[in-house]
Design a protein around this motif. Structure first.
Motif, mmCIF file in Angstrom:
data_model
loop_
_atom_site.group_PDB
_atom_site.id
_atom_site.type_symbol
_atom_site.label_atom_id
_atom_site.label_comp_id
_atom_site.label_asym_id
_atom_site.label_seq_id
_atom_site.Cartn_x
_atom_site.Cartn_y
_atom_site.Cartn_z
ATOM 1 N N THR A 67 0.800 -1.219 0.000
ATOM 2 C CA THR A 67 0.000 0.000 0.000
ATOM 3 C C THR A 67 0.837 1.275 0.000
ATOM 4 O OG1 THR A 67 -0.159 -0.057 2.412
ATOM 5 C CG2 THR A 67 -1.896 -1.149 1.183
ATOM 6 N N ALA A 68 0.342 2.257 -0.738
ATOM 7 C CA ALA A 68 0.922 3.606 -0.767
ATOM 8 C C ALA A 68 0.011 4.475 -1.627
ATOM 9 C CB ALA A 68 2.332 3.604 -1.345
ATOM 10 N N MET A 69 -0.074 5.738 -1.306
ATOM 11 C CA MET A 69 -0.828 6.652 -2.153
ATOM 12 C C MET A 69 -0.115 6.761 -3.504
ATOM 13 S SD MET A 69 -3.344 7.308 -0.226
ATOM 14 C CE MET A 69 -4.207 8.776 -0.807
ATOM 15 N N GLU A 89 1.046 9.100 -5.438
ATOM 16 C CA GLU A 89 2.232 9.939 -5.593
ATOM 17 C C GLU A 89 3.439 9.386 -4.831
ATOM 18 O OE1 GLU A 89 -0.213 11.788 -2.206
ATOM 19 O OE2 GLU A 89 -0.548 10.728 -4.101
ATOM 20 N N LYS A 90 3.181 8.427 -3.933
ATOM 21 C CA LYS A 90 4.263 7.844 -3.141
ATOM 22 C C LYS A 90 4.545 6.386 -3.512
ATOM 23 C CE LYS A 90 3.300 10.800 0.849
ATOM 24 N NZ LYS A 90 2.929 10.843 2.292
ATOM 25 N N MET A 91 3.770 5.848 -4.446
ATOM 26 C CA MET A 91 3.924 4.442 -4.824
ATOM 27 C C MET A 91 5.256 4.222 -5.530
ATOM 28 S SD MET A 91 2.481 1.345 -5.012
ATOM 29 C CE MET A 91 0.747 1.694 -4.645
ATOM 30 N N SER A 92 6.067 3.309 -5.024
ATOM 31 C CA SER A 92 7.354 3.009 -5.642
ATOM 32 C C SER A 92 7.164 2.030 -6.796
ATOM 33 C CB SER A 92 8.309 2.401 -4.613
ATOM 34 O OG SER A 92 7.845 1.120 -4.210
ATOM 35 N N TYR A 135 6.952 -1.516 -5.410
ATOM 36 C CA TYR A 135 5.631 -1.914 -4.918
ATOM 37 C C TYR A 135 4.687 -2.214 -6.081
ATOM 38 C CZ TYR A 135 6.038 -1.054 0.131
ATOM 39 O OH TYR A 135 6.344 -1.142 1.464
ATOM 40 N N TRP A 136 4.757 -1.373 -7.112
ATOM 41 C CA TRP A 136 3.915 -1.605 -8.293
ATOM 42 C C TRP A 136 4.229 -2.963 -8.915
ATOM 43 C CZ3 TRP A 136 -0.158 0.483 -10.919
ATOM 44 C CH2 TRP A 136 -0.373 0.027 -12.221
ATOM 45 N N GLY A 179 -5.031 4.146 -1.899
ATOM 46 C CA GLY A 179 -3.778 3.609 -1.401
ATOM 47 C C GLY A 179 -3.367 2.286 -2.017
#
Length: 257
Positions: free
Chosen positions: A97-99, A101-104, A107-108, A158
């Protein structure tokens, strides 16, 4: 009258089988007379489940659905042991999870690899096996259930990676249903809402619980054993004329209030 939900004589490959929904689906299949091929990266949980179900009814394979060689070897070995694989439950999944604009990128990639590419690899490999045996005159059933989510239909704050993957699963399901329907292979999606598993601990926490509960028509979360019944229904002869569908098993979350 024969029980239309009977899994007698069927062998189903279940990914993400070590716990939660995967374990509950596997247990129900065996209870209804079927065999299960269990896949997961969590060795201890997977082998414990296989031991509970018995070596004649369940076989454990430890590895990742993102590894094509592992998936191919598993399908080949399982088919040799049981004669044919008649069903697949594409259940393995992870969240990171991450918003937005902060998703790495990491993580994707991790979520897309497991929740979308992994589903594709298992569907393709089991589908090839089914096509081969059907073309050889085998009349055993052939059904695939891809686990999607209400997030694939509504999006998820998120979890843009998870929502994208689960939306992709819906498209994959319809494409496979169209290509393989003439061979008698049925392909459907199970769209879960909030199931009480390790993956939904944050959603079910005090911080978010009330917000989600307000959107669930049945006003409660489900548990793995409850949703497993609908998954096995889609595998069974009771759903023999259902394909290309996205069955919402979410207590009405997708329609909300």
């Amino acid at each position: 009258m024969k029980n239309p939900m009977s899994m007698q004589g069927q062998t189903v490959l279940v990914t993400g089988a070590g716990q939660g929904v995967g374990a509950a689906v596997s247990e129900l299949i065996v209870e209804l007379g079927g065999n299960v091929v269990l896949l997961d990266v969590k060795e201890d949980e997977l082998r414990a489940l296989a031991d509970r179900l018995g070596s004649e009814k369940a076989t454990a394979y430890v590895g990742s659905v993102t590894d094509p060689a592992f998936v191919e070897a598993t399908v080949r070995q399982a088919a040799e042991k049981y004669g044919a694989i008649t069903g697949l439950v594409n259940n393995a999944g992870i969240i990171r999870t991450a918003m937005i604009e902060k998703m790495s990128k990491e993580y994707w990639d991790q979520v897309i690899d497991v929740n979308l590419t992994g589903v594709y690899l298992c569907l393709q490999t089991v589908g090839r096996h089914m096509l081969e045996r059907i073309k050889d005159g085998d009349t055993a059933p052939a059904a695939i259930v891809n686990v999607s989510s209400v997030a694939g239909r509504r999006g998820a704050v998120g979890q843009i990676n998870y929502a994208a993957a689960k939306s992709g699963v819906l498209g994959m399901t319809m494409a496979a249903a169209k290509e393989w329907g003439r061979h008698g292979i049925r392909v459907n999606s199970a769209c879960f809402g909030v199931v009480s598993t390790e993956m939904t601990e944050v959603v079910r926490s005090e911080k978010f619980r009330d917000a989600y509960m307000k959107q669930i028509v049945l006003q409660r979360f489900s548990d793995p054993e409850e949703v497993a019944k609908s998954v096995v229904f889609m595998l069974s002869d009771a759903a023999s004329y259902i394909t290309g569908q996205h069955i919402s098993i979410d207590g009405g979350l997708h329609i909300g209030f």
